[in-house]
Each structure stands twice: as structure tokens, then as C-alpha cells.
Write a protein that holds these residues in place. Structure first.
Motif, PDB file in Angstrom:
ATOM      1  N   CYS A  15      46.420  37.970  32.709  1.00 37.08           N
ATOM      2  CA  CYS A  15      47.748  37.423  32.359  1.00 37.08           C
ATOM      3  C   CYS A  15      48.191  37.943  31.005  1.00 37.08           C
ATOM      4  CB  CYS A  15      47.773  36.053  32.682  1.00 37.08           C
ATOM      5  SG  CYS A  15      47.817  35.521  34.285  1.00 37.08           S
ATOM      6  N   MET A  18      48.693  41.459  30.406  1.00 37.55           N
ATOM      7  CA  MET A  18      49.869  41.913  30.966  1.00 37.55           C
ATOM      8  C   MET A  18      51.204  41.367  30.089  1.00 37.55           C
ATOM      9  SD  MET A  18      49.573  44.104  33.238  1.00 37.55           S
ATOM     10  CE  MET A  18      51.237  44.113  33.715  1.00 37.55           C
ATOM     11  N   ALA A  19      51.044  40.121  29.568  1.00 38.84           N
ATOM     12  CA  ALA A  19      51.976  39.566  28.693  1.00 38.84           C
ATOM     13  C   ALA A  19      52.457  40.613  27.374  1.00 38.84           C
ATOM     14  CB  ALA A  19      51.722  38.206  28.196  1.00 38.84           C
ATOM     15  N   ASP A  22      53.922  43.986  28.872  1.00 40.82           N
ATOM     16  CA  ASP A  22      55.341  43.624  29.142  1.00 40.82           C
ATOM     17  C   ASP A  22      56.406  43.216  27.983  1.00 40.82           C
ATOM     18  OD1 ASP A  22      55.450  43.688  31.938  1.00 40.82           O
ATOM     19  OD2 ASP A  22      54.374  41.992  32.230  1.00 40.82           O
ATOM     20  N   LYS A  36      48.366  47.073  35.443  1.00 42.11           N
ATOM     21  CA  LYS A  36      48.265  45.873  36.156  1.00 42.11           C
ATOM     22  C   LYS A  36      47.424  46.048  37.478  1.00 42.11           C
ATOM     23  CE  LYS A  36      51.436  42.725  38.600  1.00 42.11           C
ATOM     24  NZ  LYS A  36      52.849  42.321  38.910  1.00 42.11           N
ATOM     25  N   PHE A  40      44.413  43.547  37.830  1.00 40.98           N
ATOM     26  CA  PHE A  40      44.652  42.592  38.983  1.00 40.98           C
ATOM     27  C   PHE A  40      43.982  43.002  40.361  1.00 40.98           C
ATOM     28  CE2 PHE A  40      48.884  40.116  38.011  1.00 40.98           C
ATOM     29  CZ  PHE A  40      48.506  39.999  36.820  1.00 40.98           C
ATOM     30  N   GLU A 126      49.562  40.644  43.734  1.00 40.72           N
ATOM     31  CA  GLU A 126      49.669  39.165  42.960  1.00 40.72           C
ATOM     32  C   GLU A 126      49.069  38.336  43.727  1.00 40.72           C
ATOM     33  OE1 GLU A 126      53.514  38.391  41.484  1.00 40.72           O
ATOM     34  OE2 GLU A 126      53.658  40.115  40.314  1.00 40.72           O
ATOM     35  N   PHE A 130      46.257  36.080  42.117  1.00 38.13           N
ATOM     36  CA  PHE A 130      46.431  34.787  42.052  1.00 38.13           C
ATOM     37  C   PHE A 130      46.006  33.783  43.139  1.00 38.13           C
ATOM     38  CE2 PHE A 130      49.437  36.864  38.906  1.00 38.13           C
ATOM     39  CZ  PHE A 130      49.148  35.980  37.790  1.00 38.13           C
ATOM     40  N   ALA A 154      48.728  29.574  36.028  1.00 41.63           N
ATOM     41  CA  ALA A 154      48.676  31.345  35.783  1.00 41.63           C
ATOM     42  C   ALA A 154      49.618  31.906  36.359  1.00 41.63           C
ATOM     43  CB  ALA A 154      47.334  31.596  36.162  1.00 41.63           C
ATOM     44  N   TYR A 158      52.422  33.602  33.823  1.00 42.84           N
ATOM     45  CA  TYR A 158      52.717  35.093  33.865  1.00 42.84           C
ATOM     46  C   TYR A 158      53.960  35.577  34.225  1.00 42.84           C
ATOM     47  CZ  TYR A 158      52.538  39.599  35.977  1.00 42.84           C
ATOM     48  OH  TYR A 158      53.036  41.101  36.350  1.00 42.84           O
ATOM     49  N   HIS A 159      54.450  35.088  34.838  1.00 45.20           N
ATOM     50  CA  HIS A 159      56.010  35.705  35.328  1.00 45.20           C
ATOM     51  C   HIS A 159      57.157  35.166  34.060  1.00 45.20           C
ATOM     52  CE1 HIS A 159      54.420  36.500  39.349  1.00 45.20           C
ATOM     53  NE2 HIS A 159      55.410  37.412  39.512  1.00 45.20           N
ATOM     54  N   MET A 162      56.541  37.621  31.489  1.00 41.87           N
ATOM     55  CA  MET A 162      57.071  38.753  31.786  1.00 41.87           C
ATOM     56  C   MET A 162      58.644  38.946  31.777  1.00 41.87           C
ATOM     57  SD  MET A 162      56.261  40.824  35.449  1.00 41.87           S
ATOM     58  CE  MET A 162      57.223  39.485  36.490  1.00 41.87           C
TER      59      MET A 162
END
Length: 220
Positions: A15, A18-19, A22, A36, A40, A126, A130, A154, A158-159, A162
Motif C-alpha cells: 500500500c 503504491m501510494a 500514485d 501493482k 499485489f 485487489e 486484500f 488497508a 490504499y484507495h 490513490m
């Protein structure tokens, strides 16, 4: 606890990276998708080999519930799309397409292919990370409630990380709450079925709705 710590470390690391990808690096969508996929999918597969724990049960076909999940996915699609139409006069969604174009190179011309990937492939990725890895496996080594809460948190953070800058604060907070609730629902579906297919079907409905909104915004 050793296995639980290693699973949590992979969740947090995936996470966090990827943060940064992004929010800071902002490469093209193809490069971001490869990063990703490595985080993932690649990291859980590496963990599985090191821990000698099979991931195949996560993909077992559930004995029942697929029809119900499909109906729920259709309902989620309708709720998300209906919510957009009800709130577009209240919240400003105009920054979404600009953020996508500037941050990832997604444009009206290539949005169809990106939308198909997000809907079918990215949603499955995902769910594996997750729900399958971050909940079904984690609950083997932690009590159920902490595993459930950590997976939902999480997924939501994460979203939100993003999509920072896409919407105003009220929409971000609403999104965080909705994602946490969605993560809880997905975990409960997989908890009863023992695999990630039911949650993926519902997740698919949600992604189809958000991509439909994207089409509407690009066409505006």
C-alpha cells in the motif's frame, strides 16, 4: 505471529509503495499496473513459497452464492451510479478526469481499455491481495476481528491515497467510509465461502459503475 507479521508487512509495504507511485511518481497507467502486479501478486506468491503455504484454496469455486453475489453486484452498480446522479449537483467531480489525464495518461481515447482492465483484472488482483492474502490467510494467524479490521483499513486507505486530489474533503471522507464498509462486506462474503470469487463478483459491479461514471465525465 511470525506469519501474521510477515503478511501485515507485505500489506503495508504494498500500500505504501503504491501510494508513492500514485501520488508522487505518477507514471503512465501501464507502468503503474506492472508495479501493482509485482506488489499485489508477486509478493504474496513469494511469501507463499517461503512459508510453504498454498494459495490455491483462495481460488476454490464456492459451492453456492454466486447467483446472490451477481445480484448484489448489480445492486451495487445501481447504487453507485444512482448516487452519482443524485450528488453531481452538490459535489464537484470535474477534477477527476483532469487528475486521471495528468497523473496516469488516461484519456478519453484509451479509457475503454483502462476501464476493462480495472473492472475485470484489477478488481481480481485487489481481491486476491486484500481479501485472499490480507484476510483469509491472515485470520489463520490472528483473531478474526483484528484480521477483518486490518484488511478493511488497508483497502480503504490504499484507495483514498490513490485518489488524493481528485475530490474535495467531503467526498474523500465519504469515499473512505464507503470503502471501509465495502471492504467489510467483501471480507464477510469470502469468510462464508472460503474463497475470493463472491467478493470479486460484487467488486466487479462496483468497478463497472465507477467506470461508467468515468465515461460520463469524459463525455461531458
Amino acid at each position: 505471529m511470525k506469519q501474521a507479521r510477515s503478511i501485515l508487512a507485505i500489506l503495508l509495504f504494498g500500500c505504501a509503495v503504491m501510494a508513492v507511485v500514485d501520488g508522487v511518481i505518477q507514471p503512465g497507467y501501464a507502468i503503474k499496473s506492472l508495479v501493482k502486479l509485482t506488489l499485489f501478486l508477486g509478493l504474496p506468491l513469494w511469501w507463499s513459497r517461503q512459508a510453504k503455504v498454498s494459495l490455491r484454496p483462495l481460488f476454490a469455486r464456492p459451492r453456492q452464492g454466486l447467483g446472490w453475489a451477481a445480484g448484489t453486484g448489480a445492486g451495487v452498480f445501481a447504487v453507485i451510479l444512482g448516487g452519482f446522479f443524485l450528488t453531481r449537483g452538490i459535489f464537484d467531480f470535474s477534477g477527476l478526469t483532469a487528475a486521471l489525464t495528468a497523473g496516469t495518461g488516461v484519456r478519453r481515447e484509451n479509457f475503454l481499455w483502462v476501464a476493462l482492465y480495472i473492472s475485470f483484472v484489477n478488481s481480481l488482483l485487489e481481491e486476491f491481495f486484500f481479501r485472499g492474502f490480507g484476510f483469509l490467510l491472515l485470520r489463520r494467524y490472528l483473531p478474526r476481528r483484528p484480521a477483518l479490521g486490518l484488511s478493511c483499513l488497508a483497502f480503504a486507505l490504499y484507495h483514498v491515497a490513490m485518489t488524493l486530489g481528485w475530490y474535495g474533503l467531503p467526498v474523500q471522507l465519504l469515499t473512505l467510509a464507503g470503502l471501509a464498509l465495502g471492504g467489510w462486506i467483501f471480507c464477510r462474503l469470502d469468510e462464508h465461502s472460503g474463497s475470493l470469487w463472491l467478493s470479486w463478483v460484487v467488486h466487479l459491479g462496483a468497478n463497472l459503475a465507477t467506470n461508467a461514471i468515468g465515461f460520463l465525465l469524459f463525455a461531458a
